[in-house]
Design an enzyme around this catalytic site. Sequence first.
Site, PDB file in Angstrom:
ATOM      1  N   ASP A 107       0.867  -1.165   0.000  1.00  0.00           N
ATOM      2  CA  ASP A 107       0.000   0.000   0.000  1.00  0.00           C
ATOM      3  C   ASP A 107       0.918   1.233   0.000  1.00  0.00           C
ATOM      4  OD1 ASP A 107      -2.343   1.624   0.343  1.00  0.00           O
ATOM      5  OD2 ASP A 107      -1.849   1.754   2.485  1.00  0.00           O
ATOM      6  N   ARG A 108       0.407   2.388  -0.367  1.00  0.00           N
ATOM      7  CA  ARG A 108       1.256   3.578  -0.426  1.00  0.00           C
ATOM      8  C   ARG A 108       1.111   4.458   0.828  1.00  0.00           C
ATOM      9  NH1 ARG A 108       0.472   8.809  -4.247  1.00  0.00           N
ATOM     10  NH2 ARG A 108      -0.404   9.479  -2.257  1.00  0.00           N
ATOM     11  N   ASP A 109      -0.038   5.126   0.948  1.00  0.00           N
ATOM     12  CA  ASP A 109      -0.209   6.098   2.042  1.00  0.00           C
ATOM     13  C   ASP A 109      -0.269   5.380   3.400  1.00  0.00           C
ATOM     14  OD1 ASP A 109      -0.350   8.032   0.055  1.00  0.00           O
ATOM     15  OD2 ASP A 109      -2.537   7.964  -0.043  1.00  0.00           O
ATOM     16  N   HIS A 116     -10.869   5.846  -8.637  1.00  0.00           N
ATOM     17  CA  HIS A 116     -12.326   5.974  -8.462  1.00  0.00           C
ATOM     18  C   HIS A 116     -12.711   6.364  -7.038  1.00  0.00           C
ATOM     19  CE1 HIS A 116     -11.639   2.882 -11.700  1.00  0.00           C
ATOM     20  NE2 HIS A 116     -12.257   3.853 -12.339  1.00  0.00           N
ATOM     21  N   SER A 124      -2.495  11.227   5.458  1.00  0.00           N
ATOM     22  CA  SER A 124      -3.194  12.406   5.948  1.00  0.00           C
ATOM     23  C   SER A 124      -4.693  12.188   5.796  1.00  0.00           C
ATOM     24  CB  SER A 124      -2.779  13.636   5.145  1.00  0.00           C
ATOM     25  OG  SER A 124      -3.671  14.699   5.420  1.00  0.00           O
ATOM     26  N   TYR A 134      -6.047  13.808   2.847  1.00  0.00           N
ATOM     27  CA  TYR A 134      -5.510  13.298   1.585  1.00  0.00           C
ATOM     28  C   TYR A 134      -4.126  13.893   1.294  1.00  0.00           C
ATOM     29  CZ  TYR A 134     -10.152  11.422   0.738  1.00  0.00           C
ATOM     30  OH  TYR A 134     -11.312  10.735   0.868  1.00  0.00           O
ATOM     31  N   SER A 164      -8.761   7.887  -4.315  1.00  0.00           N
ATOM     32  CA  SER A 164     -10.075   8.485  -4.596  1.00  0.00           C
ATOM     33  C   SER A 164     -10.016  10.009  -4.616  1.00  0.00           C
ATOM     34  CB  SER A 164     -11.101   8.022  -3.565  1.00  0.00           C
ATOM     35  OG  SER A 164     -10.790   8.556  -2.295  1.00  0.00           O
TER      36      SER A 164
END
Length: 190
Positions: free
Chosen positions: A13-15, A97, A22, A25, A59
């Site tokens: 996963d990234r964030d 999305h 955050s 976002y 998203s």
Amino acid sequence: MALIDPNKLIILDRDGVINEDSDQYVKSLEEWIPIKGSIEAIADLSKAGYTLCVVTNQSGLARNYFDESTLHAMHKKLTNLVSEKGGIIHTIEYCPHGPDDNCECRKPLPGMFKKIAETFELSDLSGSYTIGDSARDLVAGCELNSQPVLVKTGKGLKTLSATNHPENTLIFDDLNAFAKHLLSSHSLKN
Ligand SMILES: [Mg+2]
Ligand SMILES: [Zn+2]
């Protein structure tokens, strides 16, 4: 025939795993800040022969918080930092999305994981590791039999206390701790 050894495949996963998350976002290049040790972890795993892929829900694109060129700039920053340390990120898949778009790629749905499996001509992701800070990352990977790994960075502590992660989840302080353990023990799976 599989193009790689699935035991040497790691899906990130990234964030909250690679960079600081955050609740507002991560919307700009300036807000994309690596978590301490994460770049080194990716580079070390890559240099040890692991294939690293990133799968990330974004998203914020559907919500118009940032555009694709900004996202690509963040990913260029990531791949540049990793390559400065001598490593490679094979693929970055993202879901653009929103929750109401009914797509098949937004985690916890496994669309991006299926795409990774297809890329390497694997029937599923048995043997691989999926690293996330949210239950939905791990649930998506589990659909294709990837080993779930929860890190305590990002939303990880919240996820840990919610206890909605898959039963066989391995838990580490952060991506660097996972990498160090994997590279010292060669296998975490039973
Ligand atoms: Mg996350
Ligand atoms: Zn999607």
